[in-house]
Design an enzyme around this catalytic site. Structure first.
Site, mmCIF file in Angstrom:
data_model
loop_
_atom_site.group_PDB
_atom_site.id
_atom_site.type_symbol
_atom_site.label_atom_id
_atom_site.label_comp_id
_atom_site.label_asym_id
_atom_site.label_seq_id
_atom_site.Cartn_x
_atom_site.Cartn_y
_atom_site.Cartn_z
ATOM 1 N N HIS A 50 -17.042 -17.646 -46.390
ATOM 2 C CA HIS A 50 -15.833 -16.820 -46.430
ATOM 3 C C HIS A 50 -14.650 -17.549 -45.811
ATOM 4 O O HIS A 50 -14.451 -17.495 -44.598
ATOM 5 C CB HIS A 50 -16.087 -15.517 -45.670
ATOM 6 C CG HIS A 50 -17.224 -14.720 -46.231
ATOM 7 N ND1 HIS A 50 -18.542 -15.052 -46.013
ATOM 8 C CD2 HIS A 50 -17.231 -13.604 -47.000
ATOM 9 C CE1 HIS A 50 -19.323 -14.179 -46.626
ATOM 10 N NE2 HIS A 50 -18.554 -13.283 -47.238
ATOM 11 N N GLY A 139 -21.998 -9.087 -38.615
ATOM 12 C CA GLY A 139 -22.139 -9.205 -40.064
ATOM 13 C C GLY A 139 -22.185 -7.804 -40.651
ATOM 14 O O GLY A 139 -21.403 -7.485 -41.545
ATOM 15 N N ASN A 206 -5.119 -7.205 -42.982
ATOM 16 C CA ASN A 206 -4.661 -7.996 -44.134
ATOM 17 C C ASN A 206 -4.611 -7.207 -45.432
ATOM 18 O O ASN A 206 -4.261 -7.748 -46.497
ATOM 19 C CB ASN A 206 -5.506 -9.280 -44.290
ATOM 20 C CG ASN A 206 -6.977 -8.980 -44.577
ATOM 21 O OD1 ASN A 206 -7.335 -7.870 -44.975
ATOM 22 N ND2 ASN A 206 -7.826 -9.974 -44.377
ATOM 23 N N HIS A 280 -11.642 -14.141 -50.181
ATOM 24 C CA HIS A 280 -12.510 -13.516 -49.169
ATOM 25 C C HIS A 280 -13.857 -14.219 -49.003
ATOM 26 O O HIS A 280 -14.211 -14.628 -47.903
ATOM 27 C CB HIS A 280 -12.750 -12.034 -49.507
ATOM 28 C CG HIS A 280 -13.972 -11.465 -48.856
ATOM 29 N ND1 HIS A 280 -13.950 -10.927 -47.597
ATOM 30 C CD2 HIS A 280 -15.272 -11.388 -49.271
ATOM 31 C CE1 HIS A 280 -15.173 -10.530 -47.262
ATOM 32 N NE2 HIS A 280 -15.994 -10.799 -48.267
ATOM 33 N N GLU A 430 -25.077 8.872 -32.194
ATOM 34 C CA GLU A 430 -26.331 8.134 -32.033
ATOM 35 C C GLU A 430 -26.166 6.647 -32.331
ATOM 36 O O GLU A 430 -26.706 5.784 -31.633
ATOM 37 C CB GLU A 430 -27.428 8.733 -32.931
ATOM 38 C CG GLU A 430 -27.833 10.157 -32.580
ATOM 39 C CD GLU A 430 -26.869 11.217 -33.110
ATOM 40 O OE1 GLU A 430 -25.969 10.859 -33.911
ATOM 41 O OE2 GLU A 430 -26.995 12.393 -32.734
ATOM 42 N N PHE A 456 -33.360 11.570 -35.558
ATOM 43 C CA PHE A 456 -32.035 10.940 -35.646
ATOM 44 C C PHE A 456 -32.076 9.444 -35.365
ATOM 45 O O PHE A 456 -31.030 8.803 -35.269
ATOM 46 C CB PHE A 456 -31.042 11.660 -34.736
ATOM 47 C CG PHE A 456 -30.903 13.129 -35.062
ATOM 48 C CD1 PHE A 456 -30.780 13.538 -36.385
ATOM 49 C CD2 PHE A 456 -30.936 14.097 -34.071
ATOM 50 C CE1 PHE A 456 -30.683 14.887 -36.712
ATOM 51 C CE2 PHE A 456 -30.833 15.452 -34.390
ATOM 52 C CZ PHE A 456 -30.712 15.859 -35.715
ATOM 53 N N HIS A 480 -39.049 15.143 -29.447
ATOM 54 C CA HIS A 480 -39.234 16.057 -30.570
ATOM 55 C C HIS A 480 -39.763 15.240 -31.749
ATOM 56 O O HIS A 480 -39.140 15.135 -32.799
ATOM 57 C CB HIS A 480 -37.927 16.788 -30.900
ATOM 58 C CG HIS A 480 -37.449 17.664 -29.775
ATOM 59 N ND1 HIS A 480 -37.161 17.174 -28.528
ATOM 60 C CD2 HIS A 480 -37.239 19.000 -29.705
ATOM 61 C CE1 HIS A 480 -36.791 18.170 -27.734
ATOM 62 N NE2 HIS A 480 -36.834 19.294 -28.411
ATOM 63 N N ASP A 488 -37.422 24.529 -35.216
ATOM 64 C CA ASP A 488 -36.203 23.915 -35.760
ATOM 65 C C ASP A 488 -36.387 23.456 -37.204
ATOM 66 O O ASP A 488 -35.416 23.194 -37.918
ATOM 67 C CB ASP A 488 -35.734 22.742 -34.891
ATOM 68 C CG ASP A 488 -34.778 23.194 -33.791
ATOM 69 O OD1 ASP A 488 -34.254 24.333 -33.890
ATOM 70 O OD2 ASP A 488 -34.569 22.431 -32.830
ATOM 71 N N HIS A 492 -35.394 18.738 -38.646
ATOM 72 C CA HIS A 492 -35.527 18.131 -37.328
ATOM 73 C C HIS A 492 -36.898 17.506 -37.081
ATOM 74 O O HIS A 492 -37.114 16.908 -36.037
ATOM 75 C CB HIS A 492 -35.249 19.179 -36.241
ATOM 76 C CG HIS A 492 -33.790 19.478 -36.062
ATOM 77 N ND1 HIS A 492 -32.966 19.782 -37.126
ATOM 78 C CD2 HIS A 492 -32.998 19.505 -34.953
ATOM 79 C CE1 HIS A 492 -31.741 19.988 -36.678
ATOM 80 N NE2 HIS A 492 -31.731 19.824 -35.368
HETATM 81 C C1 LIG Z 1 -22.064 -2.515 -43.231
HETATM 82 C C2 LIG Z 1 -21.591 -3.560 -44.191
HETATM 83 N N1 LIG Z 1 -21.318 -3.192 -45.450
HETATM 84 C C3 LIG Z 1 -20.929 -4.120 -46.365
HETATM 85 C C4 LIG Z 1 -20.809 -5.425 -46.015
HETATM 86 C C5 LIG Z 1 -20.433 -6.480 -47.067
HETATM 87 N N2 LIG Z 1 -19.039 -6.917 -46.791
HETATM 88 C C6 LIG Z 1 -18.778 -8.044 -46.130
HETATM 89 S S1 LIG Z 1 -17.150 -8.215 -45.819
HETATM 90 C C7 LIG Z 1 -16.782 -6.792 -46.611
HETATM 91 C C8 LIG Z 1 -15.393 -6.241 -46.651
HETATM 92 C C9 LIG Z 1 -14.339 -7.253 -46.640
HETATM 93 O O1 LIG Z 1 -13.113 -6.686 -46.259
HETATM 94 P P1 LIG Z 1 -12.553 -6.865 -44.812
HETATM 95 O O2 LIG Z 1 -13.477 -6.255 -43.848
HETATM 96 O O3 LIG Z 1 -11.186 -6.363 -44.834
HETATM 97 O O4 LIG Z 1 -12.598 -8.419 -44.564
HETATM 98 P P2 LIG Z 1 -11.613 -9.525 -45.205
HETATM 99 O O5 LIG Z 1 -11.978 -9.646 -46.642
HETATM 100 O O6 LIG Z 1 -10.236 -9.030 -45.013
HETATM 101 O O7 LIG Z 1 -11.926 -10.745 -44.441
HETATM 102 C C10 LIG Z 1 -17.928 -6.198 -47.115
HETATM 103 C C11 LIG Z 1 -17.947 -4.932 -47.896
HETATM 104 C C12 LIG Z 1 -21.104 -5.757 -44.690
HETATM 105 N N3 LIG Z 1 -21.024 -7.014 -44.252
HETATM 106 N N4 LIG Z 1 -21.456 -4.812 -43.795
HETATM 107 MG MG LIG Z 2 -9.355 -7.169 -44.982
#
Ligand SMILES: Cc1ncc(C[n+]2csc(CCOP(=O)(O)OP(=O)(O)O)c2C)c(N)n1
Ligand SMILES: [Mg+2]
Length: 684
Positions: A50, A139, A206, A280, A430, A456, A480, A488, A492
């Protein structure tokens, strides 16, 4: 995309605010471009990664690392370093470039060239424990931010006890995705409530995500949202180093957490891809990189960092050496016992003697006066002994304190007014709780434990998974734990949760059968330094089955015979938690019919699986009939009872009714065990 006028102008002297360190000698732009170049070159070489975020956020990161961040690349584990969390872990090359440029020894140019390759310290997303300087694994979007909240809590809590040796900031770089994830709300609400004023979030604003413009799916005013959560929030031009520097300088003295929305251009410098989602998550390509080199005025070969620029960065890396040396003196000047205690806690070593003494008296008292209580109550009883003995334990609950029994009588609540409290009211959050616990454990000096209902665990699961991946000691009390919770009802009543948690590598799932096992499982969870634990505990009362004083921790084997047969066993019954006493009753019914049956309690599948083969074989035994009993789904049980073993448990959701009726309805009874055994033996 050409350089902005602001950035071009920035080859001149920088007017720095008094609190910020002096600007480095080399122009800011050159330092930031070093990050951009390394990121685009490494992603290109790896043919994946990226480049967009590192190129867009390079100015923000340069200002932070070159002028504010308190860190010492020669001592990545310095206890009082500022923590930096790259919540947007996909931008890992930003962090790797910074680690290389500022002089972390392990992060060589070679490692940058091996970005995303097997065995490198530059994996696709930053991994804690894998790369010095990486504070947490990121990540999964949103979790880095929520983890950082835990780090900031840890800092305040330890500062309340140890004073000036703990005094640092926690910085986060978060992306649009981080702030869109629901977890971000739990995290920022908790941080705002606790007035974590040393937490500073730099938002890489951005306007772009993978699918394109952020406006496709979002129209939140993040500044207002943070403000509504009790933060100080502002917007700056994320390519204007002076604006960034003054915003960070302002943040230093805030009385609440700070969010700075830094307006940036993703892929800054790339001629056709800047500002677009195409920068990206894929290599820019040779032509685009060539164009970027022209636009950025970066006439150097791939991976080449000119000596003066590298030197400026290395100087930035040594910027805090003096502060570090001062800190060492400060630590040395503390009263020796207190210093030793601080060092012990930061190393994650348990107070062996007081823990052993607490465990001894706990078990002694349980044997002297057996307790037929719910395992959640047994857990509270254990905590009454353990919390005073292990002062780094910080408990909490996601608004189920009275049900989870996680707060001992002497525990004070932690609050913005008093961070010395050892109990956290996490609120109904949670996931936020579990992520914050990871942050506390990563920070060091704290063993966090929590409370919620086992059902949960699904809400907390992504953070439990990361804890397992990182090897953090976070202990989850989850009460629980079956249809045994009764009225419940099925919403639950966990059914698949034990199996689902056991499926995560490196998690220890404990389901103790009585008060003594509960105490032992607590000890094992505390001693498991490099992994998270879940204690699955009952709402309903259980008889105490262990009435002999065992100095050893019997549960450490994961499974053991708790009731032996008269003669050679024809039936082995394996059970966990609340079903162990039912199994014991089943064995008695069989004995009355002249069938020798034994009962094995299995408090932890994982610890049992780790035993040597001969131990496992001896515990499993060779009775012709094997029965597993657990008020949950069968998945995972075949490893113990074999695919032809009998399983007595759940295969559907539960129901709403008093628990004894539910056990009858779903056929989890001593009679059912005895009948199934007789049938299998051909005697029914
Ligand atoms: C929980 C989760 N869902 C999906 C992704 C896959 N993913 C990586 S970056 C991204 C979104 C990118 O947009 P942004 O956060 O604005 O980062 P930018 O492109 O601006 O660097 C996604 C959906 C992930 N890493 N984590
Ligand atoms: Mg972004």
């Amino acid at each position: 995309m050409l350089m902005s006028p602001v950035q071009q102008a920035f080859s001149m002297t920088i007017q720095v605010t008094p609190t910020a360190a002096a600007a480095p000698a080399v122009a800011h732009t050159n330092m930031a471009n070093a990050i951009r170049a390394l990121a685009m070159d490494a992603v290109e070489q790896a043919k994946s990664g990226h480049p967009g975020l590192p190129m867009g956020a390079a100015d923000v990161a340069t200002v932070l690392f070159a002028r504010f961040l308190k860190f010492d690349p020669a001592a990545p584990d310095w206890a009082d370093r500022d923590r930096f969390v790259l919540s947007a872990g996909h931008g890992s090359m930003l962090l790797y470039a910074l680690l290389y440029l500022t002089g972390y020894e392990a992060m060589t140019l070679d490692e940058i060239k091996r970005f995303r390759q097997l065995g490198s310290i530059t994996p696709g997303h930053p991994e804690f424990g894998h790369t010095p300087g990486v504070e947490t694994t990121t990540g999964p979007l949103g979790q880095g931010l929520a983890t950082a909240v835990g780090m900031a809590i840890a800092e305040r809590h330890l500062a309340a006890e140890f004073g000036g040796v703990v005094d640092h900031k926690t910085y986060v770089l978060a992306s649009d995705g981080d702030l869109m994830e629901g977890i971000s709300h739990e995290a920022i609400a908790l941080a705002g409530h606790l007035k974590l004023n040393k937490l500073i979030v730099l938002y890489d604003d951005n306007g772009i995500t993978i699918d394109g413009a952020l406006s496709l799916s979002d129209s939140v005013d993040q500044v207002k949202r943070f403000e509504a959560c009790g933060w100080l929030a502002s917007r700056v031009n994320g390519h204007d180093p002076q604006a960034i520097a003054s915003a960070i300088a302002n943040a230093q003295t805030s009385d609440r957490p700070v969010m700075i929305a830094c307006n940036t251009t993703i892929g800054y410098g790339a001629p056709t891809k800047a500002g677009k989602s195409s920068s990206h998550g894929s290599p820019l390509g040779a032509d685009e990189i060539k164009g970027a080199r022209v636009h950025l005025d970066w006439a150097h070969t791939p991976f080449e960092i000119p000596a003066d620029i590298l030197k400026a960065w290395r100087t930035a890396g040594t910027r805090s050496q003096g502060v570090h040396a001062e800190w060492n003196k400060k630590l040395a000047a503390i009263e020796p016992a207190k210093r030793a205690e601080f060092e012990r806690r930061m190393k994650g070593e348990l107070p062996a003697q007081s823990l052993a003494a607490a465990m001894h008296s706990l078990k002694e008292s349980l044997v002297a006066t057996p307790k037929d209580i719910a395992s959640r109550a047994a857990s509270e009883f254990a905590l009454e002994a353990l919390v005073p003995a292990v002062p780094e334990m910080v408990g909490g609950s996601a608004d189920l304190t009275g049900s989870n029994n996680t707060r001992t009588k002497s525990m004070k609540a932690m609050s913005a007014a008093d961070f010395s409290g050892r109990f956290i009211n996490y609120g109904i959050r949670e996931f936020g709780m579990a992520a914050a616990m990871n942050g506390m454990a990563l920070h060091g000096g704290i063993i966090p434990y929590s409370g919620t209902f086992l059902v949960f665990s699904d809400y907390a699961r992504p953070a439990i998974r990361l804890a397992a991946l990182m090897g953090t000691r976070a202990i989850h009390v989850m009460t629980h734990d079956s249809i045994g919770l009764g009225e419940d009802g099925p919403t639950h009543q966990p059914v698949e949760h034990l199996a689902a948690l056991r499926a995560i590598p490196n998690v220890l799932v404990f389901r103790p059968a009585d008060a003594v096992e509960t105490a032992e499982c607590w000890q094992l969870a505390l001693e498991a330094k490099d992994r998270p634990s879940v204690l699955a505990l009952t709402r309903q009362n259980l008889p105490q089955l262990r009435n002999r004083l065992d100095e050893d921790n019997v549960c450490a084997q994961g499974a053991y015979e708790i009731a032996g047969p008269d003669g050679a066993a024809q039936v082995s019954i394996f059970a966990t938690g609340s079903e162990v006493s039912i199994a014991v009753d089943g064995a008695k019914l069989l004995a009355a019919k002249g069938i020798a049956a034994r009962v094995v309690s299995v408090p932890s599948f994982e610890l049992f699986a780790a035993q040597p083969d001969d131990v496992r074989r001896a515990v499993i035994g060779n009775a012709p009939v094997k029965i597993g009993v657990e008020a949950a789904v069968r998945q995972g049980w075949d490893a113990i009872i074999g695919s032809d073993g009998i399983f007595i448990g759940m295969s559907t959701f539960g129901a709403s009714a008093p628990f004894k009726e539910l056990y009858k309805k779903f056929g989890i009874t001593a009679d059912a065990i005895a009948e199934a055994a007789m049938r299998k033996l051909g005697k029914a």
